[in-house]
Design a protein around this motif. Structure first.
Motif, mmCIF file in Angstrom:
data_model
loop_
_atom_site.group_PDB
_atom_site.id
_atom_site.type_symbol
_atom_site.label_atom_id
_atom_site.label_comp_id
_atom_site.label_asym_id
_atom_site.label_seq_id
_atom_site.Cartn_x
_atom_site.Cartn_y
_atom_site.Cartn_z
ATOM 1 N N CYS A 137 0.831 -1.215 0.000
ATOM 2 C CA CYS A 137 0.000 0.000 0.000
ATOM 3 C C CYS A 137 0.862 1.261 0.000
ATOM 4 O O CYS A 137 0.572 2.233 -0.701
ATOM 5 C CB CYS A 137 -0.922 0.007 1.218
ATOM 6 N N TRP A 138 1.917 1.238 0.809
ATOM 7 C CA TRP A 138 2.830 2.380 0.917
ATOM 8 C C TRP A 138 3.369 2.777 -0.458
ATOM 9 O O TRP A 138 3.369 3.951 -0.841
ATOM 10 C CB TRP A 138 3.958 2.022 1.874
ATOM 11 N N TYR A 139 3.796 1.781 -1.229
ATOM 12 C CA TYR A 139 4.376 2.076 -2.538
ATOM 13 C C TYR A 139 3.311 2.408 -3.570
ATOM 14 O O TYR A 139 3.544 3.240 -4.462
ATOM 15 C CB TYR A 139 5.256 0.906 -2.988
ATOM 16 N N LEU A 140 2.122 1.802 -3.459
ATOM 17 C CA LEU A 140 1.031 2.172 -4.356
ATOM 18 C C LEU A 140 0.587 3.616 -4.131
ATOM 19 O O LEU A 140 0.160 4.314 -5.053
ATOM 20 C CB LEU A 140 -0.156 1.226 -4.171
ATOM 21 N N TYR A 141 0.672 4.070 -2.898
ATOM 22 C CA TYR A 141 0.353 5.462 -2.576
ATOM 23 C C TYR A 141 1.493 6.418 -2.962
ATOM 24 O O TYR A 141 1.398 7.627 -2.726
ATOM 25 C CB TYR A 141 0.081 5.612 -1.081
ATOM 26 N N GLY A 142 2.577 5.866 -3.506
ATOM 27 C CA GLY A 142 3.729 6.705 -3.838
ATOM 28 C C GLY A 142 4.390 7.274 -2.611
ATOM 29 O O GLY A 142 4.936 8.385 -2.642
ATOM 30 N N CYS A 143 4.338 6.515 -1.513
ATOM 31 C CA CYS A 143 4.917 6.916 -0.219
ATOM 32 C C CYS A 143 4.232 8.151 0.371
ATOM 33 O O CYS A 143 4.790 8.818 1.254
ATOM 34 C CB CYS A 143 6.429 7.164 -0.334
ATOM 35 N N LYS A 144 3.025 8.484 -0.141
ATOM 36 C CA LYS A 144 2.252 9.615 0.371
ATOM 37 C C LYS A 144 0.796 9.155 0.529
ATOM 38 O O LYS A 144 -0.052 9.463 -0.320
ATOM 39 C CB LYS A 144 2.333 10.811 -0.577
ATOM 40 N N PRO A 145 0.510 8.417 1.600
ATOM 41 C CA PRO A 145 -0.829 7.838 1.757
ATOM 42 C C PRO A 145 -1.943 8.867 1.680
ATOM 43 O O PRO A 145 -1.920 9.892 2.367
ATOM 44 C CB PRO A 145 -0.770 7.189 3.146
ATOM 45 N N GLY A 146 -2.937 8.583 0.835
ATOM 46 C CA GLY A 146 -4.083 9.475 0.707
ATOM 47 C C GLY A 146 -5.199 9.142 1.667
ATOM 48 O O GLY A 146 -6.230 9.820 1.687
ATOM 49 N N ASP A 147 -5.010 8.088 2.456
ATOM 50 C CA ASP A 147 -6.027 7.678 3.428
ATOM 51 C C ASP A 147 -5.342 6.816 4.483
ATOM 52 O O ASP A 147 -4.263 6.272 4.254
ATOM 53 C CB ASP A 147 -7.124 6.876 2.722
ATOM 54 N N ASP A 148 -5.975 6.727 5.641
ATOM 55 C CA ASP A 148 -5.496 5.766 6.641
ATOM 56 C C ASP A 148 -5.702 4.358 6.096
ATOM 57 O O ASP A 148 -6.730 4.074 5.474
ATOM 58 C CB ASP A 148 -6.285 5.917 7.952
ATOM 59 N N ALA A 149 -4.742 3.496 6.313
ATOM 60 C CA ALA A 149 -4.852 2.117 5.830
ATOM 61 C C ALA A 149 -4.328 1.166 6.896
ATOM 62 O O ALA A 149 -3.252 1.383 7.458
ATOM 63 C CB ALA A 149 -4.066 1.934 4.526
ATOM 64 N N THR A 150 -5.082 0.122 7.161
ATOM 65 C CA THR A 150 -4.695 -0.868 8.172
ATOM 66 C C THR A 150 -4.908 -2.273 7.636
ATOM 67 O O THR A 150 -5.906 -2.540 6.961
ATOM 68 C CB THR A 150 -5.513 -0.680 9.461
ATOM 69 N N ALA A 151 -3.964 -3.150 7.934
ATOM 70 C CA ALA A 151 -4.089 -4.569 7.607
ATOM 71 C C ALA A 151 -3.831 -5.377 8.871
ATOM 72 O O ALA A 151 -2.832 -5.146 9.561
ATOM 73 C CB ALA A 151 -3.109 -4.967 6.511
ATOM 74 N N ILE A 152 -4.724 -6.293 9.184
ATOM 75 C CA ILE A 152 -4.537 -7.224 10.298
ATOM 76 C C ILE A 152 -4.284 -8.605 9.706
ATOM 77 O O ILE A 152 -5.087 -9.110 8.914
ATOM 78 C CB ILE A 152 -5.774 -7.275 11.212
ATOM 79 N N GLY A 153 -3.157 -9.190 10.075
ATOM 80 C CA GLY A 153 -2.843 -10.547 9.649
ATOM 81 C C GLY A 153 -3.154 -11.530 10.763
ATOM 82 O O GLY A 153 -2.836 -11.278 11.931
ATOM 83 N N ILE A 154 -3.789 -12.630 10.418
ATOM 84 C CA ILE A 154 -4.120 -13.687 11.385
ATOM 85 C C ILE A 154 -3.698 -15.016 10.780
ATOM 86 O O ILE A 154 -4.125 -15.352 9.666
ATOM 87 C CB ILE A 154 -5.627 -13.704 11.700
ATOM 88 N N LYS A 155 -2.864 -15.748 11.482
ATOM 89 C CA LYS A 155 -2.449 -17.069 11.003
ATOM 90 C C LYS A 155 -2.740 -18.100 12.087
ATOM 91 O O LYS A 155 -2.384 -17.901 13.257
ATOM 92 C CB LYS A 155 -0.966 -17.077 10.635
ATOM 93 N N ILE A 156 -3.391 -19.180 11.688
ATOM 94 C CA ILE A 156 -3.722 -20.256 12.622
ATOM 95 C C ILE A 156 -2.551 -21.242 12.623
ATOM 96 O O ILE A 156 -2.239 -21.844 11.590
ATOM 97 C CB ILE A 156 -5.030 -20.956 12.229
ATOM 98 N N LYS A 157 -1.924 -21.388 13.765
ATOM 99 C CA LYS A 157 -0.694 -22.164 13.838
ATOM 100 C C LYS A 157 -0.783 -23.248 14.906
ATOM 101 O O LYS A 157 -1.492 -23.099 15.902
ATOM 102 C CB LYS A 157 0.500 -21.245 14.170
ATOM 103 N N ARG A 158 -0.023 -24.292 14.684
ATOM 104 C CA ARG A 158 0.215 -25.260 15.752
ATOM 105 C C ARG A 158 1.132 -24.579 16.764
ATOM 106 O O ARG A 158 2.062 -23.862 16.378
ATOM 107 C CB ARG A 158 0.882 -26.501 15.173
ATOM 108 N N PRO A 159 0.941 -24.768 18.079
ATOM 109 C CA PRO A 159 1.843 -24.156 19.057
ATOM 110 C C PRO A 159 3.313 -24.503 18.771
ATOM 111 O O PRO A 159 3.641 -25.652 18.478
ATOM 112 C CB PRO A 159 1.366 -24.741 20.387
ATOM 113 N N GLN A 160 4.170 -23.484 18.825
ATOM 114 C CA GLN A 160 5.605 -23.660 18.586
ATOM 115 C C GLN A 160 6.352 -23.191 19.832
ATOM 116 O O GLN A 160 6.273 -22.017 20.212
ATOM 117 C CB GLN A 160 6.040 -22.849 17.369
ATOM 118 N N TYR A 161 7.093 -24.097 20.458
ATOM 119 C CA TYR A 161 7.742 -23.820 21.735
ATOM 120 C C TYR A 161 9.233 -23.527 21.552
ATOM 121 O O TYR A 161 9.905 -24.167 20.735
ATOM 122 C CB TYR A 161 7.559 -25.007 22.681
ATOM 123 N N VAL A 162 9.712 -22.569 22.317
ATOM 124 C CA VAL A 162 11.141 -22.253 22.354
ATOM 125 C C VAL A 162 11.564 -22.133 23.808
ATOM 126 O O VAL A 162 10.927 -21.416 24.594
ATOM 127 C CB VAL A 162 11.458 -20.937 21.614
#
Length: 390
Positions: free
Chosen positions: A199-224
C-alpha cells in the motif's frame, strides 16, 4: 484442534496527519482471541477519537464477559450517523476465534475480510442482520491449521488511486495479491507488514487515506526454551540444562558461560562458527541437540533492537528488511518472530567472578533489563512468555 492464533497489524496514517484514523484492539481471553478493527470517519484526530471509542467499547465489553452480539448492539446504538454524509461515524469488523478454530465475525461497512486456505480463497457465507436500522453482516465458520485471515480498512482499497492506479486497488486485486504472497509467510506479522508495504508504494509513499491490515495465522503451538546466564547456585546447573533439553521445541542458549555449562553437563563439543569471527555481532556456536548458541548481552541487545523495529506498527520511509543476514542476532530474532508461539526463559542470577562487585551489579542489571524488554516485545506480538529465574 487446539490452535494458536497468531495476530498482528500494521497501519499507515494519511499524509499530513499526526494520528491514524484506524484503531485495532486484540483481546486474548481464556479460550479465544477477539480482534477489533474500527475505522473512524475521515482522518486525523477526529477519526482517531471515533475509532478509539468504537474499539474500546468492544474491548471493554468483551473483557467484561459480554458476548459479541451484545457488544455490537451497544456500539451500533452508541455511534451516531453523520448528518451531512448520512454514513456511520465509525465502521468496524469484530472477529472471535476460539481455540478449537470455531470463528464468529461481524462486519459493519468495512471491506470483507479475506480467508486463504492451502493457496485458495475461501468464500465465507454471510448473513444480514439489522440492528437499530444498521445492516450488520454475520458469519460463522471453522478455521484449520495454516489458514490465513486478513482484515483491512478501506484505505487499503484506495491505495494507488489517482497515482499508480486509476481506481485504486479493488477487493479482487487485494485478494489476488494475498493469494500470491501469504502462502509463504511464516507469521502474522509478515502478512500484515507485506500488505501495508505494498500500500505504501502504491500510494507513492504519500498515503491518501489511513490504511490498516490485520494478519491472522492459525498455527500449531511452537515452543522455544532459551537459557541465558549461569544459575545462582552451581548445583542447579544440571537441573537447568536437563529442563532445557526436555523442552517441547527449539532450544537456544545465549551467553558463553551458559554454553560452557551445557558443554560440561551434556558432555558434547562446543564448536565456534569461524566465518563470523569478524562480524559486529559475536559468532555463534554449534552443539548437537541445541538449535542456536549465541553470545549473551551484545547479541540479546541487537536481537531486541531488531524485534523492536519489526514490531513497530507504523511504516517509516526507508525502512529496510532487518531480518536479512545470518549473524547470531538475526538468527535469534527470526526464530522468536517466525517459529515461536510460547517462549520459556531460563534466566540465571549467578555472580560472574570475572567481574568485581560494581561490575557485577551493572552486568546483572543490564541482563535483567534485556530479558524484561524481550518479554515485553514478545508479549506485544501476542506470544505466551514464561520466565524462570534460577
Amino acid at each position: 484442534m487446539s490452535c494458536f492464533v497468531d495476530t498482528s497489524f500494521d497501519s499507515l496514517k494519511k499524509k499530513g496527519e499526526e494520528l491514524c484514523g484506524d484503531m485495532v484492539e486484540i483481546i486474548k481471553v481464556e479460550d479465544s482471541t477477539v480482534i477489533v478493527l474500527a475505522d473512524g470517519l475521515g482522518s486525523g484526530v477526529k477519526a482517531n477519537i471515533l475509532a478509539t471509542l468504537t474499539s474500546r467499547i468492544a474491548a471493554t465489553m468483551i473483557k467484561g464477559g459480554a458476548d459479541i452480539y451484545e457488544t455490537v448492539h451497544t456500539i451500533v446504538n452508541t455511534l451516531p450517523i453523520c448528518s451531512e454524509r448520512h454514513i456511520a461515524y465509525s465502521t468496524f469488523t469484530i472477529m472471535k476465534i476460539q481455540r478449537d478454530g470455531r470463528t464468529y465475525a461481524v462486519e459493519y461497512e468495512n471491506p470483507p475480510f479475506f480467508l486463504i486456505r492451502k493457496g485458495e480463497s475461501i468464500k465465507v457465507e454471510r448473513k444480514e442482520t439489522i440492528i437499530n436500522g444498521r445492516k450488520i453482516l454475520e458469519s460463522n465458520f471453522s478455521l484449520q491449521e495454516e489458514d490465513v485471515i486478513t482484515i483491512i480498512s478501506d484505505g487499503v482499497l484506495h491505495a494507488g488511486e489517482g497515482n499508480v492506479l486509476n481506481m485504486g486497488w479493488q477487493w479482487s486485486d487485494v485478494e489476488s495479491y494475498l493469494l500470491r504472497s501469504s502462502g509463504n509467510k511464516r507469521c502474522a506479522k509478515n502478512i500484515s507488514r507485506d500488505l501495508i508495504d505494498a500500500c505504501w508504494y502504491l500510494y507513492g509513499c504519500k498515503p491518501g487515506d489511513d490504511a490498516t491490515a490485520i494478519g491472522i495465522k492459525i498455527k500449531r503451538p511452537q515452543y522455544v526454551d532459551l537459557f541465558t546466564g549461569p544459575p545462582e547456585h552451581k548445583e542447579k546447573d544440571a537441573y537447568v540444562i536437563n529442563e532445557l533439553m526436555r523442552g517441547k521445541g527449539k532450544k537456544i542458549i545465549c551467553g558463553g558461560t551458559a554454553a560452557n555449562i551445557a558443554e560440561r553437563i551434556l558432555k558434547r563439543s562446543l564448536v565456534v562458527d569461524a566465518k563470523d569471527i569478524n562480524s559486529e555481532i559475536p559468532p555463534i556456536f554449534y552443539m548437537d541437540g541445541v538449535d542456536l548458541i549465541t553470545e549473551g548481552v551484545i547479541t540479546l541487545s541487537k536481537t531486541i533492537e531488531i524485534i523492536r523495529e519489526y514490531a513497530d506498527s507504523f511504516l517509516e520511509e526507508g525502512r529496510e528488511n532487518s531480518l536479512k543476514g545470518e549473524d547470531g542476532a538475526i538468527r535469534l530474532a527470526k526464530i522468536l518472530l517466525e517459529e515461536c508461539t510460547h517462549l520459556n526463559l531460563w534466566v540465571g542470577k549467578a555472580w560472574n567472578k570475572a567481574y568485581d562487585k560494581e561490575e557485577f551489579y551493572l552486568s546483572i542489571g543490564i541482563k535483567m533489563r534485556l530479558v524484561e524488554e524481550l518479554c515485553q516485545f514478545m508479549q506485544r506480538l501476542g506470544r505466551i512468555v514464561k520466565i524462570n529465574y534460577v
